[in-house]
Design an enzyme around this catalytic site. Structure first.
Site, short mmCIF file in Angstrom:
data_model
loop_
_atom_site.label_atom_id
_atom_site.label_comp_id
_atom_site.label_asym_id
_atom_site.label_seq_id
_atom_site.Cartn_x
_atom_site.Cartn_y
_atom_site.Cartn_z
N ASP A 151 0.88 -1.15 0.00
CA ASP A 151 0.00 0.00 0.00
C ASP A 151 0.93 1.21 0.00
OD1 ASP A 151 -1.66 2.12 0.48
OD2 ASP A 151 -2.44 1.38 2.39
N ASN A 153 0.07 4.31 -0.70
CA ASN A 153 -0.62 5.52 -0.26
C ASN A 153 -0.38 6.70 -1.19
OD1 ASN A 153 -2.42 5.38 2.03
ND2 ASN A 153 -0.68 4.61 3.21
#
Length: 266
Positions: A151, A153
């Site tokens: 992830d 982001n």
């Protein structure tokens, strides 16, 4: 090799929503998970061996926060946790398994990049992480092939989120963050030379590419999403990617699992 990445937003929460019932059906060879939000006492003998996979974890010191895991069917030749930066290693953000054989050096990595959405202090921490992980990945790339699932982001381009116009000043789509990814993917001598494997397989997909949806409003129902979950690979391994799938039939967390099949074995 089938490699799945999934931000669980809490391993116990995802388990209650059926993640570990679904996972063995996928016949994955490797699974990277992020935001475990647990400690060893919550995971050992409970979530450590789903469907014949063996899990290893890098937990945050802070309880109920961050944490990553990496499940593989094969035992690694070496296991590394952290990138050597205490600020982020204490947050449990990086785990690497090495599968080295004569004539081959190969790593699989699960990583959880910081979010800066809670305020300026965390955004600055996110920038510090980006500054630290970049040379780490470059040094790794110089000595071995790897696939890092994460992830991140960050949504890289306009096609990677629904409301890109309204998010240009928000964490996750800031110009500095996007430029960092562009540099990581650049193939010139100044670039990082890594490959966004999903985009290699699906260069033009828009609404179908999202892997995260806000819990606010009707974001999931209306597919107002972001593509935040990635497979980042060295070119030789990225070239072996054959198929990709984002699983949305069940909702295990605010992220959807991303699966990519590669034409090699561990």
């Amino acid at each position: 090799m089938r490699f799945i990445t999934a931000n669980l937003n809490g391993i116990r929460s995802a388990a209650n929503k059926g993640f570990f019932d679904w996972l063995p059906q996928q016949q994955a060879d490797a699974v990277g998970v992020q935001e475990v939000k647990a400690q060893d006492e919550h995971v050992a003998n409970i979530f450590c061996s789903p469907g014949g996979l063996k899990g290893h974890f890098h937990y945050a010191q802070k309880k109920g926060y961050s944490g990553v895991g990496l499940y593989t069917r094969e035992e690694p030749s070496d296991l590394i946790t952290g990138i050597g930066v205490p600020e982020f290693d204490d947050e449990g953000r990086y785990i690497e398994k090495r599968f080295d054989k004569p004539g081959r050096k190969l790593s699989l990595i699960s990583c959880y990049f910081p979010s800066g959405s809670s305020g300026p202090e965390r955004q600055e921490a996110k920038y510090r992480f980006l500054a630290a992980i970049y040379p780490h990945l470059q040094a790794l790339k110089a000595e071995r092939d790897f696939i890092l699932v994460a992830d991140v982001n960050i949504a890289h381009k306009e096609a990677d989120l629904k409301n890109w116009k309204g998010n240009q000043k928000n964490s996750g789509f800031l110009p500095e963050e996007r430029a960092w990814l562009s540099k990581l993917f650049a193939t010139d001598k100044e670039g990082g030379g890594l490959v966004d494997v999903y985009r290699r397989l699906q260069p033009d997909t828009t609404d179908a590419c999202y892997t995260w949806w806000s819990n606010r409003g009707q974001a999931y129902a209306k597919n107002v999403g972001w593509r935040l979950d990635y497979h980042l690979a060295t070119p030789a391994l990225a070239a072996l990617a054959r198929r990709e799938a984002i699983y949305k039939d069940q909702k295990f967390s605010d992220h959807a699992p991303l699966t990519i099949d590669y034409d090699f074995t561990l």
